[in-house]
Write a protein that holds these residues in place. Structure first.
Motif, PDB file in Angstrom:
ATOM      1  N   SER A 285     -39.042  54.173  28.010  1.00  0.00           N
ATOM      2  CA  SER A 285     -38.581  55.030  26.929  1.00  0.00           C
ATOM      3  C   SER A 285     -38.349  56.462  27.372  1.00  0.00           C
ATOM      4  O   SER A 285     -37.918  57.283  26.590  1.00  0.00           O
ATOM      5  CB  SER A 285     -39.593  55.018  25.778  1.00  0.00           C
ATOM      6  OG  SER A 285     -40.836  55.520  26.226  1.00  0.00           O
ATOM      7  N   LEU A 329     -27.570  53.092  20.362  1.00  0.00           N
ATOM      8  CA  LEU A 329     -27.215  52.506  19.062  1.00  0.00           C
ATOM      9  C   LEU A 329     -26.350  53.530  18.318  1.00  0.00           C
ATOM     10  O   LEU A 329     -26.856  54.470  17.724  1.00  0.00           O
ATOM     11  CB  LEU A 329     -28.467  52.161  18.270  1.00  0.00           C
ATOM     12  CG  LEU A 329     -28.253  51.507  16.907  1.00  0.00           C
ATOM     13  CD1 LEU A 329     -27.530  50.180  17.040  1.00  0.00           C
ATOM     14  CD2 LEU A 329     -29.580  51.317  16.188  1.00  0.00           C
ATOM     15  N   SER A 371     -30.238  38.682  14.378  1.00  0.00           N
ATOM     16  CA  SER A 371     -29.644  39.336  15.540  1.00  0.00           C
ATOM     17  C   SER A 371     -28.228  38.846  15.752  1.00  0.00           C
ATOM     18  O   SER A 371     -27.787  37.852  15.166  1.00  0.00           O
ATOM     19  CB  SER A 371     -30.490  39.066  16.784  1.00  0.00           C
ATOM     20  OG  SER A 371     -30.471  37.675  17.106  1.00  0.00           O
ATOM     21  N   ALA A 394     -34.784  47.499  10.097  1.00  0.00           N
ATOM     22  CA  ALA A 394     -34.817  48.390  11.244  1.00  0.00           C
ATOM     23  C   ALA A 394     -33.946  47.764  12.318  1.00  0.00           C
ATOM     24  O   ALA A 394     -34.186  46.636  12.754  1.00  0.00           O
ATOM     25  CB  ALA A 394     -36.246  48.570  11.742  1.00  0.00           C
ATOM     26  N   THR A 396     -32.227  47.632  16.059  1.00  0.00           N
ATOM     27  CA  THR A 396     -32.490  48.020  17.446  1.00  0.00           C
ATOM     28  C   THR A 396     -31.455  47.378  18.351  1.00  0.00           C
ATOM     29  O   THR A 396     -31.065  46.234  18.141  1.00  0.00           O
ATOM     30  CB  THR A 396     -33.901  47.562  17.876  1.00  0.00           C
ATOM     31  OG1 THR A 396     -34.863  48.098  16.979  1.00  0.00           O
ATOM     32  CG2 THR A 396     -34.210  48.027  19.279  1.00  0.00           C
ATOM     33  N   GLN A 398     -30.814  46.025  22.139  1.00  0.00           N
ATOM     34  CA  GLN A 398     -31.653  45.532  23.242  1.00  0.00           C
ATOM     35  C   GLN A 398     -30.768  45.133  24.416  1.00  0.00           C
ATOM     36  O   GLN A 398     -29.879  44.295  24.283  1.00  0.00           O
ATOM     37  CB  GLN A 398     -32.491  44.341  22.781  1.00  0.00           C
ATOM     38  CG  GLN A 398     -33.501  43.884  23.813  1.00  0.00           C
ATOM     39  CD  GLN A 398     -34.277  42.681  23.335  1.00  0.00           C
ATOM     40  OE1 GLN A 398     -33.797  41.558  23.449  1.00  0.00           O
ATOM     41  NE2 GLN A 398     -35.463  42.917  22.784  1.00  0.00           N
ATOM     42  N   SER A 410     -34.835  48.799  24.888  1.00  0.00           N
ATOM     43  CA  SER A 410     -34.611  48.695  23.444  1.00  0.00           C
ATOM     44  C   SER A 410     -34.366  50.086  22.900  1.00  0.00           C
ATOM     45  O   SER A 410     -35.188  50.986  23.098  1.00  0.00           O
ATOM     46  CB  SER A 410     -35.811  48.062  22.736  1.00  0.00           C
ATOM     47  OG  SER A 410     -35.985  46.719  23.150  1.00  0.00           O
ATOM     48  N   ALA A 411     -33.232  50.255  22.229  1.00  0.00           N
ATOM     49  CA  ALA A 411     -32.845  51.574  21.739  1.00  0.00           C
ATOM     50  C   ALA A 411     -32.690  51.564  20.239  1.00  0.00           C
ATOM     51  O   ALA A 411     -32.171  50.606  19.661  1.00  0.00           O
ATOM     52  CB  ALA A 411     -31.539  52.006  22.395  1.00  0.00           C
ATOM     53  N   THR A 412     -33.165  52.634  19.613  1.00  0.00           N
ATOM     54  CA  THR A 412     -32.926  52.828  18.179  1.00  0.00           C
ATOM     55  C   THR A 412     -31.793  53.831  18.036  1.00  0.00           C
ATOM     56  O   THR A 412     -30.917  53.904  18.886  1.00  0.00           O
ATOM     57  CB  THR A 412     -34.211  53.318  17.487  1.00  0.00           C
ATOM     58  OG1 THR A 412     -34.652  54.519  18.126  1.00  0.00           O
ATOM     59  CG2 THR A 412     -35.310  52.263  17.612  1.00  0.00           C
ATOM     60  N   SER A 413     -31.805  54.592  16.967  1.00  0.00           N
ATOM     61  CA  SER A 413     -30.732  55.562  16.765  1.00  0.00           C
ATOM     62  C   SER A 413     -30.843  56.685  17.781  1.00  0.00           C
ATOM     63  O   SER A 413     -31.846  56.826  18.476  1.00  0.00           O
ATOM     64  CB  SER A 413     -30.802  56.139  15.349  1.00  0.00           C
ATOM     65  OG  SER A 413     -31.987  56.891  15.194  1.00  0.00           O
ATOM     66  N   THR A 418     -36.223  54.848  13.930  1.00  0.00           N
ATOM     67  CA  THR A 418     -35.712  53.543  13.507  1.00  0.00           C
ATOM     68  C   THR A 418     -34.610  53.735  12.472  1.00  0.00           C
ATOM     69  O   THR A 418     -34.740  54.532  11.553  1.00  0.00           O
ATOM     70  CB  THR A 418     -36.827  52.694  12.906  1.00  0.00           C
ATOM     71  OG1 THR A 418     -37.814  52.487  13.902  1.00  0.00           O
ATOM     72  CG2 THR A 418     -36.306  51.356  12.434  1.00  0.00           C
ATOM     73  N   THR A 419     -33.531  53.031  12.646  1.00  0.00           N
ATOM     74  CA  THR A 419     -32.419  53.126  11.703  1.00  0.00           C
ATOM     75  C   THR A 419     -32.675  52.166  10.553  1.00  0.00           C
ATOM     76  O   THR A 419     -32.591  50.954  10.718  1.00  0.00           O
ATOM     77  CB  THR A 419     -31.097  52.777  12.382  1.00  0.00           C
ATOM     78  OG1 THR A 419     -30.888  53.679  13.460  1.00  0.00           O
ATOM     79  CG2 THR A 419     -29.948  52.886  11.400  1.00  0.00           C
TER      80      THR A 419
END
Length: 857
Positions: A285, A329, A371, A394, A396, A398, A410-413, A418-419
């Motif tokens: 991260s 994302l 997904s 939420a 994500t 990946q 793993s990426a969020t916004s 978390t989106t």
């Protein structure tokens, strides 16, 4: 003022002393003056005692409570009363003491324990205890004043500008330390040694005595220390750093930072460029990582020998310290019914030869996870997640690699949060009730929407201000051309339906497609559609009074539409199935009331079940139609009677029957109308216009005028036929009797044309002179019949009897008598024969009697 003269009988001296001006006063609202005293002026030489309106306030130390007018006209403005400053917050402080004074010429004195507050302007000395000093200063005392600079009048508190006493800090230097300088918080020119007492929040900078050294675990040759809470400031040991040559831009863009030097006990740090991450699963991260620590060769002797780390190359940097593309994302927005559209980007310069095993978008809800996978991975990738439930998810991105196999990002916004989004429930379920078309071609349709879908979308919209849904309704023709577009917001939707009016460009009884498309502030939505048909245009309705209680409606389909067959027509709320021919149908409505006005609403329902727009028709029933009474008919005239109603006028028309025997002439043969001056007339005789033996149709219509409005009744009609022959035409010259032996033809009677009804013509005597038929060749014809209008069949004429005629007649009479006698004799003989036979068959019978035969029977 005036001076009174003592002992003067007149009460005043002959001269008046001049008046002098009082001192004008300006008194603040916080100050009160004694009752009866003026608050605007004060006489010269007079004094006035003042008090504060609020007992908790006091005059400033420089304002006396008594004012005096010493100089004529001098304006006096006392200082306003001010809140007192509370001493308790100052006296309760630790490691300090206070004293006060009211003038710079006075000495400070410790206030008594009973003193809780001091007047505005009072000076206060704050002295710190041993080993304590005022913040930011090496001084151990300071002066403040009870005024707005230091005191908050609104809530009776001391401001932060009031200094406090803090314990001083001591300094512990290492033998490798060099010079020390003050950075902030105290006199920067001060010389600092280990014996110095440092004030609170004083910042000093300790330099290494060897400028090539760095403070341990840093790359800097100095260290900043801050005094807080009287602690001992200990300088860190300085040591030689490690030298690191620039590392080449190795595989996957790994570079070394921050410089070519690494301090003792410090790690070599690697930093990845934007949108790349180190291949360390434990630190995926972040974008930095440590590798190879700088340390002394001989820690026991602490030799100042630097380690050369220039041999760091891509051959010795592990994959965990190499950089790999990291997914971003970019968007995750509702897109269609229960669907989320996700866009994931990779760095534009990423190496597409990398062993990427998968790129996914994952939506995690309260209890379910959904997904979608992306193929043909490039710099920008999109897929759609389909969820089963409407809720918050939420999302994500990946990204997984084959090499190293443990590497998964793993990426969020982009913000790192978390989106959270909610799937859009899609366009509400669509059904259409439509579309009646008006006479000018516009339509009105009702779009029926699913209650649950609308409620779900509204619930989502209410949970976030960023979620805005707009519905667009498009009406398309059979060629998918958009004819009408209407928009509405989610909040304006009504259940169960939304009506759209004035949809121009639509044709009657035509099938169209209604399509609802949803659009979102965060992206596109979905759509749903269905077909519907329009109805007929507004019908044209006319009425015709057929009876005082009935009316015939003629319904013509609007817009010139033609239709042959049955359609439902609503007239005044009652539906009738009528048969149309060429777009026209009729219906007789009964049960109405004479002379009553009605307004009926009429619409037509098409074969597909769509109602047209309605039309309103207003009509008034006429008066009660006439009822025919008697018809008195001759061969020349007819007298007709009818019922009479007060105030009615009547119009009577007589039409002759055509030769076909079923229709009548269009133009009346005769007519008659009453007038208001005629009174109660209920009969009329038609004569000269009519022809004997002809059949006629007579019509009668009533007319009534009320308050200037004239209405007519339905038309009554009846047929009649004039007699062809009048008996009197023959009886005036002859005497007639039926051939069958019936009664003579009565005087004044009439006959229809009938050649089979024959009459004997009898020649009567006239004035004692006998008449008889004229014979031709010894014969004559004495029979006649009515063969046409006023026409009798020919017969022999009567003439006066002469002698020749009488002799001949006598011979005839004699012959007749002889024949009669012969016939009578024959009858007698037959009777005698019958009697004899009777006696032979019944010896017991002495005499034949017809009554005996009755007894036997």
């Amino acid at each position: 003022y005036q001076r009174r003269v003592r002992g003067s009988t007149s009460g005043f001296e002959t001269s008046v002393v001049a008046c002098i001006e009082d001192c004008p006063l300006t008194i603040d609202s916080s100050i009160s003056v004694p009752d009866g005293s003026s608050s605007t002026s004060l006489a010269v030489g007079s004094s006035l005692s003042l008090t504060c309106t609020d007992s908790t306030y006091d005059f400033p130390i420089y304002q006396s409570s008594t004012i005096t007018c010493d100089t004529e006209g001098e304006a006096i403005t006392p200082y306003a009363c001010q809140p007192k400053c509370q001493l308790d917050p100052l006296t309760s402080g630790t490691n300090r003491k206070i004293s006060t004074r009211t003038s710079t010429s006075d000495a400070y004195a410790t206030p008594a324990n009973t003193v809780e507050s001091i007047s505005y302007g009072t000076m206060i000395s704050i002295a710190c205890a041993t080993d304590y000093s005022v913040k930011y200063s090496e001084e151990d005392d300071v002066e403040v004043v009870c005024n707005t600079t230091y005191y908050q009048n609104s809530d009776d508190t001391w401001k932060d500008t009031v200094p406090s006493c803090y314990e001083t800090c001591t300094l512990s230097l290492h033998d490798t330390s060099g010079t020390v300088e003050v950075i902030s918080g105290a006199d920067t020119s001060s010389t600092i040694t280990e014996d110095s007492q440092l004030a609170e929040e004083t910042v000093i900078r300790v330099h290494c005595d060897n400028s090539s050294y760095t403070v341990k675990e840093t790359i800097y040759s100095y260290q900043d220390l801050t005094c807080t809470n009287g602690r001992t400031l200990t300088a860190v040991t300085c040591a030689p750093p490690c030298s690191v040559s620039e590392i080449p831009d190795v595989t996957n863009n790994t570079v070394k930072t921050p410089s070519d030097v690494v301090g003792q006990s410090q790690y070599v740090t690697f930093t990845c460029p934007s949108n790349y991450r180190l291949g360390d699963a434990s630190t995926y991260s972040t974008d930095t990582g440590d590798y190879l620590r700088c340390s002394w060769v001989d820690a026991s002797t602490e030799e100042d020998t630097a380690i050369d780390l220039s041999d760091l190359t891509d051959n010795v940097i592990p994959t965990s310290k190499q950089c790999y593309p990291y997914p971003t994302l970019t968007t995750a927005v509702p897109d269609g019914e229960n669907m989320i559209s996700v866009t994931v980007t990779l760095p534009t310069d990423y190496d597409d030869s990398l062993a990427i095993s998968s790129l996914k978008a994952i939506a995690t809800g309260t209890s379910s996870t959904f997904s979608c996978s992306m193929s043909d991975i490039s710099a920008s990738n999109t897929c759609h997640i389909t969820a089963d439930d409407v809720e918050s998810y939420a999302v994500t991105a990946q990204l997984a690699y084959t090499t190293p196999s443990s590497l998964t990002f793993s990426a969020t916004s982009s913000s790192g949060d978390t989106t959270s989004i909610s799937t859009f429930p899609g366009p509400a379920a669509l059904s259409v009730t439509g579309g009646s078309v008006t006479a000018v071609g516009t339509a009105s349709i009702t779009v029926l929407l699913s209650d649950s879908a609308v409620s779900a979308a509204q619930a989502v919209a209410s949970s976030t201000s960023d979620y805005t849904v707009t519905y667009t309704l498009d009406i398309l023709d059979s060629s998918d051309n958009t004819l009408v577009t209407k928009t509405l917001t989610l909040s304006s939707l009504t259940n169960p339906g939304q009506t759209f009016s004035s949809l121009t460009g639509l044709s009657a009884v035509t099938e169209y497609t209604a399509r609802i498309t949803s659009s979102l502030s965060t992206g596109s939505g979905g759509s749903s559609s269905m077909t519907f048909s329009t109805g007929y245009k507004q019908p044209v309705v006319t009425t015709d009074v057929t009876h005082s209680t009935t009316n015939e409606f003629t319904i013509t389909l609007g817009g010139g539409a033609t239709y042959d067959g049955d359609l439902d027509v609503s007239i005044d709320g009652t539906t009738y199935t009528l048969t149309f021919s060429g777009g026209v149908a009729t219906k007789e409505i009964s049960g109405l009331t004479a002379l009553s006005s009605y307004t009926y609403v009429v619409y037509v329902t098409s074969a597909s079940g769509v109602q047209s727009s309605s039309t309103s028709v207003t009509f008034t029933q006429g008066p009660t139609e006439p009822v025919f009474g008697t018809f008195t008919v001759t061969n020349e005239a007819v007298t007709i009677t009818w019922t009479y109603t007060t105030d009615n006028l009547y119009h009577i028309y007589v039409y002759k029957q055509n030769d076909d025997g079923s229709t009548y002439e269009d133009t009346a043969t005769a007519s008659y109308s009453t007038t208001a001056d005629d009174g109660a007339i209920s009969s009329h005789t038609f004569s000269s216009e009519l022809e004997a033996g002809q059949t006629y149709k007579v019509t009668a219509q009533a007319e009534l005028t009320v308050d200037g409005t004239t209405s007519e009744s339905a038309v009554s009609s009846q047929t009649f036929q004039l007699y062809a022959c009048a008996a009197n035409d023959k009886l005036s010259a002859y005497n007639l009797t039926y051939v069958s032996g019936g009664a003579d033809l009565a005087a004044g009677s009439y006959l229809m044309v009938d050649e089979n009804t024959l009459f004997y013509v009898v020649c009567d005597s006239v004035d004692g002179v006998d008449y008889d038929f004229v014979t031709v060749d010894g014969t004559y014809d004495n029979v006649t019949s009515c063969t046409g209008p006023n026409t009798w069949s020919d017969h022999s004429e009567c003439a006066e009897v002469t002698a020749e005629v009488s002799a001949a007649d006598s011979t005839g009479v004699i012959v007749g008598i002889i024949i009669a006698i012969v016939l009578i004799l024959i009858i007698i003989i037959v009777i005698i024969i019958l009697i004899k036979r009777r006696k032979n068959s019944d010896n017991n019978s002495k005499k034949y009697s017809p009554r005996d035969e009755e007894k036997n029977n």
